[in-house]
Design a protein around this motif. Structure first.
Motif, PDB file in Angstrom:
ATOM      1  N   TYR B 365       0.833  -1.198   0.000  1.00  0.00           N
ATOM      2  CA  TYR B 365       0.000   0.000   0.000  1.00  0.00           C
ATOM      3  C   TYR B 365       0.870   1.252   0.000  1.00  0.00           C
ATOM      4  O   TYR B 365       0.632   2.183  -0.763  1.00  0.00           O
ATOM      5  CB  TYR B 365      -0.902   0.020   1.238  1.00  0.00           C
ATOM      6  N   LEU B 366       1.872   1.265   0.871  1.00  0.00           N
ATOM      7  CA  LEU B 366       2.755   2.435   0.946  1.00  0.00           C
ATOM      8  C   LEU B 366       3.441   2.679  -0.389  1.00  0.00           C
ATOM      9  O   LEU B 366       3.492   3.795  -0.894  1.00  0.00           O
ATOM     10  CB  LEU B 366       3.803   2.231   2.047  1.00  0.00           C
ATOM     11  N   TYR B 367       3.962   1.567  -0.985  1.00  0.00           N
ATOM     12  CA  TYR B 367       4.707   1.711  -2.231  1.00  0.00           C
ATOM     13  C   TYR B 367       3.832   2.253  -3.349  1.00  0.00           C
ATOM     14  O   TYR B 367       4.325   2.905  -4.269  1.00  0.00           O
ATOM     15  CB  TYR B 367       5.297   0.356  -2.654  1.00  0.00           C
ATOM     16  N   THR B 368       2.546   1.959  -3.301  1.00  0.00           N
ATOM     17  CA  THR B 368       1.681   2.427  -4.384  1.00  0.00           C
ATOM     18  C   THR B 368       1.019   3.754  -4.044  1.00  0.00           C
ATOM     19  O   THR B 368       0.976   4.662  -4.871  1.00  0.00           O
ATOM     20  CB  THR B 368       0.595   1.376  -4.685  1.00  0.00           C
ATOM     21  N   LEU B 369       0.515   3.848  -2.825  1.00  0.00           N
ATOM     22  CA  LEU B 369      -0.294   5.020  -2.497  1.00  0.00           C
ATOM     23  C   LEU B 369       0.546   6.280  -2.322  1.00  0.00           C
ATOM     24  O   LEU B 369       0.112   7.360  -2.691  1.00  0.00           O
ATOM     25  CB  LEU B 369      -1.133   4.750  -1.244  1.00  0.00           C
ATOM     26  N   LEU B 370       1.761   6.138  -1.773  1.00  0.00           N
ATOM     27  CA  LEU B 370       2.588   7.339  -1.604  1.00  0.00           C
ATOM     28  C   LEU B 370       2.943   7.982  -2.946  1.00  0.00           C
ATOM     29  O   LEU B 370       2.703   9.171  -3.150  1.00  0.00           O
ATOM     30  CB  LEU B 370       3.847   7.018  -0.791  1.00  0.00           C
TER      31      LEU B 370
END
Lengths: 253, 449
Positions: B365-370
């Motif tokens: 999630y972090l890798y995509t959403l950020l």
């Protein structure tokens, strides 16, 4: 003789110039299991829809327990003790299996349009719904959305919904349509079990189901009943053989 | 955009746990599970909500925060009332603001009837407003609920326009263009409270949110509330179960009119003025947007929608003139990619938590959403810069976006914004496939977590 459960007199239906039902007289006694058979396009489903007020008849009367149903809405007819299933599975797909059955119970259990009862608190509703789920062998599927059940299970659920309200006249429109042999046997047994003591009227294509279930059979061809009688009489009837049954029976074997 | 599979309708997602009953495929003990201890569990969210509402003003102490929270509360009640139609009854209304509005106007008139108003405590005023909203719904519903679908939507639009237009005709009731104003403090003091201060109004509104939401929730658990779902899904089948689809819709409509009226009454108390704006199609559109954004498939969806939208409306509008544009984009994105709304997004994660695999999703999630957030920020900067370039006063070339001030008539800021957008969205696009894999792994039972 007592009042028939369902009595059709001179029933006709035209769509524009096309006469689909051309004068049907039929009397079905209490607790009788009656099958209506006939070739495609004979008007079987139309006949069902006329009886349940989905369509208004062009002429003739439908009497339920001697009472004329003319001018009544489907929900009023249902409240008088007639319940039906549909040729195309007709359930509440987004609601849970349990919820489907519970909704089918609400009216007959006297809840009507109540907004002062909480359904989850009504144990009589829960018990009754689970009893029906048990009858149709779907207790294990209780909390799944009905739309995710297999086809045969959905058909079983629809039968459950149809009988849940305690109607004494049950109409099933092709309950085994599109099923494998094992599924058909399963549904046939189920129908026998849940309609015991009730009047059953069914449209069916599968001759083994018809001859296994029905007390009497009517053969509908081009909007007319060409024969009514016990299975063996109908089977032996020359007109039926000619019009329909011979071909149908051959196709079976 | 990969976290959601748009083909999954939350309403028929077996793991979506749409009903309050938990999913269990264990056939052995359905009855017991059903009956045991569900009361305490189902009360918990309500108690938590009430406690949070009680303590919020201690966290957000200034008046503007109170104003925002009051507006949220009013929108929550209205959105929940609206969802009684849309989500639970399957009726798409384009004119539901009139029920809130008429309720609100009635409340204003009661405020101005000083003899009567001084004999009732202010806290019961929303009941009167609700009754007026319900009265209007009783009349309109008698012909609009004959069928759902397009016919209902068109009638709701027509009636909405009709009543909004009559605000300048029936001046005695709607007050024409300046509307109707009043003074809430003339009511009988309620245990000594005269509602002079914003904080007192906050607690009145908060109490009403809890009461109204609880009543609407209980409504959905009654026979007529359950049948509203049945009629929504399959009106014909419902008719063959003994229920008139039309009457079921009518009851939902009238109840929804009541609670819409309550929200109008709360509006009247909070703002002490009602105008044509409370009736018009734009307001009706906003509540549709709010409800859909939150998610129509779950009871709590509209609550989330109301909170999110009010924040957008109040906080975002402080920083950009284009907030309505972003709200519109968000709405379109919701319809296209997350038809279950924010509530649907949240509930999608329930099976993951049940499988104990939520932790595996954090990194993807972090890798995509950020990067996605970065890219969207870049995109928003481009939109803002274009807007400034076109609409600022000639000579005013300076603007500030994301705390950075620059000249929009030079090339560099544009290049930077384009680069940030491209890089952010580009990375998100690349990592999205990993997220998709992680998502399907997290939704599969078994394996290492």
């Amino acid at each position: 003789m007592s009042t028939p459960a369902l009595e059709l007199t001179g029933l006709k239906k035209s769509f524009g110039k096309a006469e689909i039902i051309r004068g049907i007289n039929l009397s079905i006694g209490k607790a009788e299991r009656h099958a209506i058979i006939g070739p495609n396009g004979a008007g079987k489903s139309t006949l069902f829809n006329l009886i349940t007020a989905r369509f208004a008849p062009t002429a003739g009367t439908v009497k339920l327990h001697g009472e004329d149903l003319a001018g009544l809405e489907p929900y009023q007819i249902n409240r008088k003790g007639l319940s039906r299933s549909f040729q195309i599975t007709n359930i509440f797909p987004a609601m849970s299996v349990f919820e489907n059955v519970r909704c089918a119970l609400l009216w007959s259990q006297g809840y009507k349009y109540s907004f002062w009862h909480l359904v989850n608190r009504k144990h009589d509703l829960t018990d009754e719904a689970e009893k029906i789920l048990d009858q149709i062998n779907l207790l294990g599927r209780r909390n799944l959305p009905a739309g995710t059940l297999s086809y045969a299970e959905q058909r079983a659920l629809e039968i459950g919904i149809t009988i849940a309200g305690g109607a004494d006249v049950i109409m099933l429109d092709e309950p085994t349509a599109g099923m494998s042999n094992t599924e058909t046997d399963y549904i046939t047994d189920l129908i026998l079990k849940v309609t015991a003591g009730k009047t059953l009227i069914m449209v069916e294509h599968d001759m083994s189901v018809v001859f296994g279930l029905a007390d009497r059979i009517s053969v509908l061809v081009y909007g007319e009943i060409i024969a009514t009688g016990k299975p063996e009489e109908v089977r032996a009837n020359a007109r039926v053989q000619e019009a329909y049954l011979g071909a149908a029976l051959e196709a079976e074997h | 955009m990969t976290v959601s599979d748009p083909r999954i309708d939350p309403r028929i997602d077996p793991k979506g746990a749409r009903e309050d009953e938990q999913i269990t495929t264990d056939p052995s003990k359905p009855v017991e599970r059903m009956r045991s201890g569900s009361m305490t569990l189902s009360l918990a969210p309500w108690v938590i909500a009430a406690v949070v509402l009680a303590f919020l003003p201690l966290v957000f102490t200034n008046n503007s925060a109170l104003t925002i929270m009051n507006q949220m509360s009013i929108t929550i009640v209205f959105a929940l009332a609206y969802n009684m139609l849309l989500g639970q009854g399957g009726m798409l209304s384009f004119g539901h603001a009139v029920y809130a509005g008429v309720g609100g106007f009635a409340a204003m008139h009661i405020m101005n009837m000083s003899d009567f108003f001084s004999t009732i405590p202010l806290v019961v005023l929303p009941v009167f407003a609700g009754l007026f909203g319900m009265g209007l719904a009783l009349i309109v519903g008698s012909f609009s609920t004959r069928s759902a679908g397009t016919v209902f939507a068109m009638i709701s639009l027509g009636v909405g326009e009709l009543i909004a237009a009559s605000s300048v005709i029936i001046v005695a009731f709607f007050g024409g263009e300046e509307g109707i104003s009043g003074d809430r403090t003339y009511a009988q003091p309620f245990f000594g409270v005269e509602f002079l201060q914003q904080i007192e109004v906050y607690y009145l509104t908060a109490a009403w949110v809890v009461i109204a939401a609880a009543l609407m929730y209980l409504w959905s658990r009654t026979p007529v509330g359950r049948m509203a779902n049945a009629v929504r899904d399959n009106p014909e089948r419902a008719e063959f179960l003994g229920y008139s689809a039309r009457w079921v819709r009518y009851y939902s409509f009238v109840a929804s009119g009541f609670f819409a009226g309550v929200s109008g009454g709360l509006f009247a108390i909070n703002y002490e003025i009602l105008t044509e704006e409370n009736l018009n199609t734009a307001s009706s559109g906003v509540i549709l947007l709010v409800t859909f954004l939150g998610g129509v498939g779950f009871f709590f969806g509209p609550i989330i929608g109301a909170i999110a939208f009010t924040l957008l409306q109040t906080v975002l509008s402080l920083s950009t003139e284009l907030w309505a544009f972003y709200a519109g984009v968000l709405f379109v994105a919701t319809v296209m990619f997350f038809p279950g709304g924010l509530a649907g997004l949240i509930m999608m994660h329930v099976p993951v938590f049940k499988l104990g695999k939520a932790g595996t999703l954090i990194k993807p999630y972090l890798y995509t959403l950020l990067p996605a957030a970065l890219g969207l920020a870049g995109l928003a900067a481009l939109v803002e810069m274009t807007f400034h370039y076109r609409h600022a006063i000639p000579g005013d070339n300076e603007m500030t976006v994301f705390w950075m001030t620059f000249d929009t008539h030079t090339l560099l800021p544009w290049l930077i914004a384009i680069a940030v957008t491209a890089i952010g969205l580009g990375i998100a696009k690349v990592t999205a496939s990993d997220l998709r894999d992680a998502w399907s792994a997290a939704n599969t039972a078994g394996g290492k977590s």
